[in-house]
Design an enzyme around this catalytic site. Structure first.
Site, PDB file in Angstrom:
ATOM      1  N   ASP A  12     -11.163   2.797   4.174  1.00 39.37           N
ATOM      2  CA  ASP A  12     -11.456   1.364   4.038  1.00 39.37           C
ATOM      3  C   ASP A  12     -12.959   1.102   3.947  1.00 39.37           C
ATOM      4  OD1 ASP A  12      -9.562  -0.553   3.644  1.00 39.37           O
ATOM      5  OD2 ASP A  12      -8.992  -0.742   5.759  1.00 39.37           O
TER       6      ASP A  12
ATOM      7  N   GLN B 183      -4.755  -1.458   9.620  1.00 41.82           N
ATOM      8  CA  GLN B 183      -4.603  -2.765   8.976  1.00 41.82           C
ATOM      9  C   GLN B 183      -5.195  -3.867   9.867  1.00 41.82           C
ATOM     10  OE1 GLN B 183      -3.324  -3.335   5.814  1.00 41.82           O
ATOM     11  NE2 GLN B 183      -4.012  -5.424   6.142  1.00 41.82           N
TER      12      GLN B 183
ATOM     13  N   LYS C 242       0.836  -1.203   0.000  1.00 39.98           N
ATOM     14  CA  LYS C 242       0.000   0.000   0.000  1.00 39.98           C
ATOM     15  C   LYS C 242       0.875   1.259   0.000  1.00 39.98           C
ATOM     16  CE  LYS C 242      -3.834  -2.396   2.169  1.00 39.98           C
ATOM     17  NZ  LYS C 242      -4.549  -2.794   3.390  1.00 39.98           N
TER      18      LYS C 242
END
Ligand code: NDP
Length: 281
Positions: A115, A92, A49
């Site tokens: 997200d 994460q 990422k």
């Protein structure tokens, strides 16, 4: 002829378009990534990422912790929420067991939730209001669109009902006027349900579960699963080689949904920046 839905190529195109857009912005959008614990797969995802963000011109900052308390992590999220330079926040997953994942995700400012996992954003998806959409489902829809633009009236089967993959994909397909069925581990007669699906999305996490005689001739098949075979090779939830000829379009694993997930994270970060600054490039 079966169309290979090449997520690697599509993600590259998405990144190129984003990079062009970012060049016109007054400053680089900024993404804050939080990584807790020592899960090797999570470390690789975060590295990828970071790299992808840098390539398109997004500034990313990674906060890495071997361990951190719930209180400290909440305090970091609060600081990132209040930091006007930060446009997107990603924690994460999975978080270590001693942390309350739900509470952490709910603490993220919904406007910075790149997200799309915040309950408010999931709720907005459900009621059809604009909001950041979870990256993997968003990427899946773009891949489906490579095969077919108008999805109205198609039978879609989503195998998997997780909050981060299965349920949001089902919502997106419903919004496209598909007739959506969601299957899960307690579903009876899964092969028969599959045989009626014009669009089949497998988000199970079990290698090569879906095989050729489950697939309706000409179906569009999206394989979200990332699994390892006994000899260590990556494979999806669909038996790709076996199913290929039966489908009108299918994603491979790797180079299918995975690269699109990262591209959509970058897109969500740019969108969060644009919304916040009210800039229309
Ligand atoms: P979860 O484990 O949270 O969900 C799996 C779902 O599959 C559950 O709803 C489960 O049912 C269902 N399921 C399990 N076994 C069966 C079965 N035999 N028949 C039918 N349904 C079954 O996983 P995620 O949704 O997080 O991820 C799914 C897969 O996608 C994983 O391989 C993951 O690694 C991958 N993934 C890939 C991404 C990418 O970028 N390519 C991003 C995110 C995930 P039940 O609810 O009843 O338990």
């Amino acid at each position: 002829m079966t169309l290979l839905l090449n997520g690697f190529e599509l993600a590259k195109q998405c990144r190129e378009q984003l990079a062009e857009k970012i060049k016109t912005l007054p400053r680089a959008p900024k993404l804050a990534v939080v990584l807790v614990g020592n899960d090797p797969a999570s470390a690789v995802y975060v590295k990828n990422k970071e790299k992808a963000a840098a390539e398109v011109g997004i500034q990313s900052v990674v906060y890495r912790f071997d361990t951190i308390s719930q209180k400290e992590l909440l305090s970091l999220i609060s600081d990132l929420n209040n930091d006007t330079e930060v446009d997107g926040i990603l924690v994460q997953l999975p978080l270590p067991d001693d942390l309350n994942e739900k509470e952490i995700l709910q603490a993220i400012d919904p406007a910075k939730d790149v997200d799309g996992f915040h309950p408010l954003n999931l709720g907005k998806l459900m009621i059809g209001e604009p909001a950041p959409v979870a990256c993997t489902p968003k990427g899946c829809l773009k891949l489906i669109r490579l095969a077919k633009q108008n999805l109205t009236g198609l039978n879609a089967l989503v195998i998997g009902r997780s909050v981060i993959v299965g349920k949001p994909i089902a919502q997106l397909l419903l919004k496209e006027n598909c007739t959506v069925t969601i299957a899960h581990s307690k579903t009876e007669n899964l092969p028969e349900l599959c045989r009626h699906a014009d669009i089949l999305v497998a988000a199970i996490g079990k290698p090569k579960t879906v095989n050729a005689d489950w697939i309706k001739k000409g179906a569009i098949v999206i394989d979200v699963g990332i699994n390892r075979t006994e000899d260590g090779k990556l494979c999806g939830d669909v038996d790709f080689e076996n199913c290929f000829d039966q489908c009108s379009a299918i994603t491979p694993v790797p180079k299918g949904v995975g690269p699109m997930t990262i591209a959509m994270l970058l897109e969500n970060t740019v969108e969060a920046f644009l919304k916040k600054t009210n800039i229309r490039p």
